[in-house]
Enzyme design. Structure first.
Site, PDB file in Angstrom:
ATOM      1  N   GLU A 288       0.826  -1.211   0.000  1.00  0.00           N
ATOM      2  CA  GLU A 288       0.000   0.000   0.000  1.00  0.00           C
ATOM      3  C   GLU A 288       0.856   1.255   0.000  1.00  0.00           C
ATOM      4  O   GLU A 288       0.642   2.179  -0.791  1.00  0.00           O
ATOM      5  CB  GLU A 288      -0.921   0.001   1.222  1.00  0.00           C
ATOM      6  CG  GLU A 288      -1.764   1.253   1.358  1.00  0.00           C
ATOM      7  CD  GLU A 288      -2.747   1.408   0.213  1.00  0.00           C
ATOM      8  OE1 GLU A 288      -2.551   2.338  -0.597  1.00  0.00           O
ATOM      9  OE2 GLU A 288      -3.687   0.610   0.113  1.00  0.00           O
ATOM     10  N   ASP A 292       1.149   4.068  -3.085  1.00  0.00           N
ATOM     11  CA  ASP A 292       0.780   5.464  -2.840  1.00  0.00           C
ATOM     12  C   ASP A 292       1.875   6.433  -3.260  1.00  0.00           C
ATOM     13  O   ASP A 292       1.617   7.416  -3.965  1.00  0.00           O
ATOM     14  CB  ASP A 292       0.449   5.669  -1.358  1.00  0.00           C
ATOM     15  CG  ASP A 292      -0.870   5.037  -0.959  1.00  0.00           C
ATOM     16  OD1 ASP A 292      -1.661   4.709  -1.854  1.00  0.00           O
ATOM     17  OD2 ASP A 292      -1.111   4.864   0.249  1.00  0.00           O
ATOM     18  N   SER A 504      -7.112   1.844  -4.102  1.00  0.00           N
ATOM     19  CA  SER A 504      -5.887   2.350  -3.487  1.00  0.00           C
ATOM     20  C   SER A 504      -4.966   2.954  -4.532  1.00  0.00           C
ATOM     21  O   SER A 504      -4.103   3.763  -4.212  1.00  0.00           O
ATOM     22  CB  SER A 504      -5.137   1.223  -2.766  1.00  0.00           C
ATOM     23  OG  SER A 504      -5.619   1.042  -1.469  1.00  0.00           O
ATOM     24  N   ASP A 546     -16.929  11.010 -19.082  1.00  0.00           N
ATOM     25  CA  ASP A 546     -18.019  10.214 -18.525  1.00  0.00           C
ATOM     26  C   ASP A 546     -17.805   8.735 -18.857  1.00  0.00           C
ATOM     27  O   ASP A 546     -17.592   8.374 -20.012  1.00  0.00           O
ATOM     28  CB  ASP A 546     -19.348  10.702 -19.110  1.00  0.00           C
ATOM     29  CG  ASP A 546     -20.558  10.172 -18.365  1.00  0.00           C
ATOM     30  OD1 ASP A 546     -20.372   9.567 -17.294  1.00  0.00           O
ATOM     31  OD2 ASP A 546     -21.685  10.384 -18.857  1.00  0.00           O
ATOM     32  N   ILE A 547     -17.850   7.891 -17.841  1.00  0.00           N
ATOM     33  CA  ILE A 547     -17.702   6.447 -18.036  1.00  0.00           C
ATOM     34  C   ILE A 547     -19.101   5.827 -18.093  1.00  0.00           C
ATOM     35  O   ILE A 547     -19.881   5.958 -17.143  1.00  0.00           O
ATOM     36  CB  ILE A 547     -16.879   5.812 -16.894  1.00  0.00           C
ATOM     37  CG1 ILE A 547     -15.515   6.509 -16.771  1.00  0.00           C
ATOM     38  CG2 ILE A 547     -16.711   4.311 -17.128  1.00  0.00           C
ATOM     39  CD1 ILE A 547     -14.652   6.427 -18.013  1.00  0.00           C
ATOM     40  N   GLY A 579     -23.718  10.549 -17.149  1.00  0.00           N
ATOM     41  CA  GLY A 579     -23.724  11.440 -15.995  1.00  0.00           C
ATOM     42  C   GLY A 579     -23.157  10.770 -14.759  1.00  0.00           C
ATOM     43  O   GLY A 579     -22.520   9.712 -14.828  1.00  0.00           O
ATOM     44  N   ASP A 581     -22.726   8.532 -11.560  1.00  0.00           N
ATOM     45  CA  ASP A 581     -23.253   7.240 -11.128  1.00  0.00           C
ATOM     46  C   ASP A 581     -22.453   6.767  -9.920  1.00  0.00           C
ATOM     47  O   ASP A 581     -21.322   7.220  -9.689  1.00  0.00           O
ATOM     48  CB  ASP A 581     -23.195   6.209 -12.262  1.00  0.00           C
ATOM     49  CG  ASP A 581     -21.785   5.988 -12.799  1.00  0.00           C
ATOM     50  OD1 ASP A 581     -20.947   5.429 -12.061  1.00  0.00           O
ATOM     51  OD2 ASP A 581     -21.509   6.392 -13.946  1.00  0.00           O
TER      52      ASP A 581
END
Length: 600
Positions: A288, A292, A504, A546-547, A579, A581
């Protein structure tokens, strides 16, 4: 994902007993008023015995805040690009003065503490918080309760907690919360370990971005070109570290040499909170931490700090040992106290955090107080960014109110209205929502004004009428706000190149983008962006792609962390739609557009 004890803790998130949070005046018993109470030991924990009476424990007490509504409005005004106060952040001193409780509030609580031998001189006062250390024996009298040692059945870790605590009637109107007391759950890194694997690559050359993500893939996909942030102390990038996860400098240096050679020599500072260590040669998992720093810094090039906060390690057998208090920290609160106490010149401009937990597993008062503290960072000009989670619509998928109602599980702090929550995508041409991307609607926090139109449109026009009724709160804060790639990121850890997946990855990626946008604004004598959401849902929305393909899943019948049986919900999912979601938010960043929009 794993717990603050470095192991899976899903067991404690399933069937957690209902948390009864009452106003201080709701229950009275022998001049004590119950503040918070559990109806039993949370599942996944067993009561082991009583700690030694002389055991020392540090408590943080939140005073009732009389200006909550005024403060929240102030944060929104400062963060609203259409308001005259946009960008006029509060200084540390201004914030302290604004939130300072009355002398009556403090005196009443100090007098109560003094009645049990806790002198005013031994209490650290910080705006509307009091911190003090006392023995278990004194704490039991002070809070009219009994403390016990509890063991986590999944990993053997131990903590000292109680199932109920009270305060004296004279102080009850002024005490909002005391911790650590009733909070058993612990945040997890938002990593999907199923997709962690070794990679045989040494650079970005000839990498198929549909299979493996590198910084070059991100730069091309999100139209970032070769733009980096200027190393400016006004634009420090902060990265949260918990769980004894150590960001290793040698791994980071190798990652930069392999994938971002133009940043050769770039490094980061380490700041210890509550005695957190910086073990550069530890054999413990640090995936992690590596992920990062690799992507937040590797994409932005910003002046960066890794804030390590001591987690709750295993208790040593002899509870009389003085370092017992180190194992009972509440890491969010410890980190927030540290940051809010920094001078304005040392505060990060962006804070990226890739940890979360089921919202219902957190005591309601705790989630409210911590969320408000994130709002304070926003008031001081910090963009607080969280990964949305890796459980899709939910993994435990049942309520903890004793009824075991089948329902979707929102994530905290991702659903806090003062943070920017980042969901996950995968693939290019087209980019699609990834199945594990958490999203949904908070059961604690009402929908904020900045997303009202978007969420209302989704519920009224994009979601099939009646679908999932009773499984979610249609009036709650919707999350995530935005999304970014989250699948198979090339990362260096312990001398190896591995592929890592999870939101992450999405959070530090987006934090890197925001750092560069801050740099652009500062170069044009504009303030940094601060709390992002009001800007994202207004001016910024046209800077996102937009996905509309893919969706999340969850409620599979088996908890992904504890592997215990859970409710099965056929077809459980939020779909990516036109839009906003609840799986990809407003979409993924188009840096080329965003870099122009931030100057409007």
């Amino acid at each position: 994902m794993v717990s603050f004890t470095l192991r899976a803790i899903g067991a404690c998130l399933i069937g957690l007993p209902a948390l009864i949070t009452a106003a201080p005046t709701s229950h009275v018993s022998n001049d004590f008023h119950v503040v918070e109470q559990l109806n039993g030991v949370p599942q996944g924990w067993v009561q082991e015995g009583s700690p030694a009476p002389s055991t020392q424990m540090k408590f943080k007490l939140a005073l009732v805040q009389g200006k909550t509504a005024e403060f929240e409005q102030r944060v929104m005004d400062i963060s609203n690009p259409k308001h005259a106060d946009y960008g006029k952040f509060m200084s540390r001193e201004e914030l302290d003065a604004f939130l300072q409780p009355s002398s009556q509030v403090k005196d009443s609580v100090f007098n109560w503490l003094a009645s049990e031998g806790i002198s005013k001189r031994s209490v650290k006062a910080n705006t509307d918080w009091l911190t003090f250390t006392t023995s278990i024996a004194t704490a039991e009298k002070l809070f009219n309760t009994r403390f016990y040692t509890f063991k986590n059945t999944a990993d053997g870790s131990q903590i000292i907690r109680t199932l109920k605590y009270s305060v004296a009637a004279s102080a009850a109107p002024y005490v909002q919360m005391v911790q650590p007391t009733t909070k058993f759950s612990a945040p997890r890194p938002e990593l999907s370990s199923v997709f962690t694997s070794d990679l045989e690559i040494t650079s970005s050359a000839n990498v198929d971005c549909n299979v493996t993500i590198t910084p070059d893939c991100i730069r091309e996909l999100y139209k970032m070109g070769n733009t980096f942030a200027k190393k400016d102390p006004r634009n420090r990038l902060g990265i949260s570290g918990y769980l004894e996860q150590y960001a290793r400098l040698d791994d980071f240096s190798t990652f930069i040499d392999m994938f971002v050679p133009s940043l050769k020599g770039t490094t980061f500072d380490f700041k210890s909170i509550e005695g957190a260590k910086n073990e550069q040669n530890s054999s413990l998992d640090s995936v992690e931490a590596s992920l990062d720093v690799d992507y937040a810094i590797g994409l932005s090039g910003a002046l960066s700090t890794y804030y390590g906060t001591a987690g709750r390690g295993k208790l040593i057998p002899d509870l009389d040992q003085p370092n017992i208090t180190e194992n009972n920290n509440e890491p969010y609160i410890e980190q927030l106290f540290y940051l809010l106490d920094l001078p304005d010149s040392e505060l990060p401009a962006v804070l990226s955090t890739s940890y979360g937990e089921n919202e219902q597993s957190v005591p309601p008062t705790y989630s409210s107080v911590v969320c408000s503290l994130f709002g304070r960072l926003g008031a001081r000009g910090v963009s607080v960014i969280f990964s949305s989670g890796d459980t899709g619509v939910g993994s435990a998928c049942q309520s903890n109110d004793g009824k075991n109602t089948t329902k979707f599980n929102p994530i905290f702090p991702a659903a806090c209205p003062f943070v920017t929550s980042v969901g996950g995508t995968r693939q290019i041409n087209p980019e699609v929502a990834i199945h594990f991307s958490s999203g949904g609607f908070s059961e604690r926090f009402a929908r904020p004004w900045y997303q009202e139109l978007d969420v209302r449109h989704y519920l009224g026009h994009e979601l099939e009428k009646g679908k999932w009724d009773g499984m979610y709160n249609p009036y709650g804060r919707g999350f995530p706000d935005v999304a970014a790639q989250s699948y198979k990121f090339a990362t260096r850890d312990h001398g190896k190149t591995i592929g890592v997946s999870g939101t992450s990855a999405s959070a530090p990626l987006f934090a890197g983008v925001v750092s560069i946008l801050n740099s652009i604004r500062l170069a044009h004598n504009k303030p940094r962006m601060g709390f992002l959401n009001p800007w994202l849902y207004t001016i910024g929305r046209s800077g996102f792609t937009d996905i509309v393909h893919g969706g999340s899943d969850g409620c599979t019948g088996t908890d992904m962390y504890s592997h215990l049986p859970t409710p099965y919900v056929p077809g459980a999912s939020w779909n990516a739609t036109k839009g906003w979601d609840p799986v990809t938010g407003l979409g993924t960043p188009n840096f080329e557009k965003l870099s122009k929009l931030v100057l409007i």
